[in-house]
Motif scaffolding. Structure first.
Motif, PDB file in Angstrom:
ATOM      1  N   LEU A  77       3.623   9.580 -10.084  1.00 25.40           N
ATOM      2  CA  LEU A  77       2.942   9.747 -11.369  1.00 25.40           C
ATOM      3  C   LEU A  77       2.188  11.071 -11.426  1.00 25.40           C
ATOM      4  N   GLU A  78       1.549  11.438 -10.341  1.00 26.18           N
ATOM      5  CA  GLU A  78       0.831  12.712 -10.304  1.00 26.18           C
ATOM      6  C   GLU A  78       1.800  13.878 -10.496  1.00 26.18           C
ATOM      7  N   GLU A  79       2.965  13.790  -9.853  1.00 27.20           N
ATOM      8  CA  GLU A  79       3.985  14.840  -9.984  1.00 27.20           C
ATOM      9  C   GLU A  79       4.484  14.907 -11.432  1.00 27.20           C
ATOM     10  N   GLU A  80       4.741  13.750 -12.060  1.00 28.09           N
ATOM     11  CA  GLU A  80       5.208  13.713 -13.448  1.00 28.09           C
ATOM     12  C   GLU A  80       4.138  14.284 -14.384  1.00 28.09           C
ATOM     13  N   GLU A 119       0.829  -1.205   0.000  1.00 24.83           N
ATOM     14  CA  GLU A 119       0.000   0.000   0.000  1.00 24.83           C
ATOM     15  C   GLU A 119       0.862   1.253   0.000  1.00 24.83           C
ATOM     16  N   ARG A 120       1.959   1.241   0.774  1.00 22.25           N
ATOM     17  CA  ARG A 120       2.875   2.398   0.783  1.00 22.25           C
ATOM     18  C   ARG A 120       3.493   2.594  -0.596  1.00 22.25           C
ATOM     19  N   GLU A 121       3.922   1.485  -1.219  1.00 27.56           N
ATOM     20  CA  GLU A 121       4.528   1.570  -2.557  1.00 27.56           C
ATOM     21  C   GLU A 121       3.515   2.086  -3.572  1.00 27.56           C
ATOM     22  N   ALA A 122       2.294   1.595  -3.504  1.00 31.77           N
ATOM     23  CA  ALA A 122       1.251   2.036  -4.435  1.00 31.77           C
ATOM     24  C   ALA A 122       1.007   3.536  -4.278  1.00 31.77           C
ATOM     25  N   HIS A 123       0.958   3.989  -3.033  1.00 32.91           N
ATOM     26  CA  HIS A 123       0.743   5.417  -2.770  1.00 32.91           C
ATOM     27  C   HIS A 123       1.914   6.245  -3.296  1.00 32.91           C
TER      28      HIS A 123
END
Length: 134
Positions: free
Chosen positions: A108-111, A98-102
């Motif tokens: 991705l949002e930043e990119e 879950e931490r990795e997914a977050h």
């Protein structure tokens, strides 16, 4: 992908928790059997004073059953402990997934934000070039 792994880990965790609950129930049943066997043994030992031969044999059988049940309880306790360990491990893996997914989502949002900024800049440049051409 990370969300799928987290989903799979959650399923495995639920299965392990079910197994732990089942094992705890079995342990409670074995504990009740041990208690019953212990009471029968004590009753048999009290009665031995009256008719020794027969009662001593019954007490011996009861002791054997008690020893076997205590062995089963010890085994069940060990299995429960192992299942608890598996549940803890699965829970830790789930939390890590879950931490990795977050973290991946945040990256991705930043990119995407950076790409939108570059696109806006290019669109400004195209508009300025069109203006110069006309």
């Amino acid at each position: 992908k990370m969300e799928e792994e987290a989903k799979i880990a959650k399923g495995k965790l639920a299965d392990l928790e079910k197994q732990v609950a089942t094992t705890q129930k079995q342990l409670a049943e074995k504990d009740a059997e041990v208690k019953s066997a212990r009471e029968k043994l004590q009753a048999a030992e009290r009665e031995t004073q009256g008719s020794k031969g027969k009662m001593e044999e019954e007490a011996k059988v009861a002791k054997g059953k008690l020893a076997e049940l205590e062995k089963q309880v010890a085994t069940t306790r060990k299995q429960l402990s192992e299942k608890d360990g598996e549940v803890t491990s699965a829970r830790e893996k789930l939390q890590a997934a879950e931490r990795e997914a977050h973290a991946s989502k945040t990256k991705l949002e930043e990119e995407a934000k950076v790409a939108k900024g570059k696109l806006a800049e290019l669109e400004k440049q195209v508009a300025a070039t069109r203006k110069q051409l006309s």
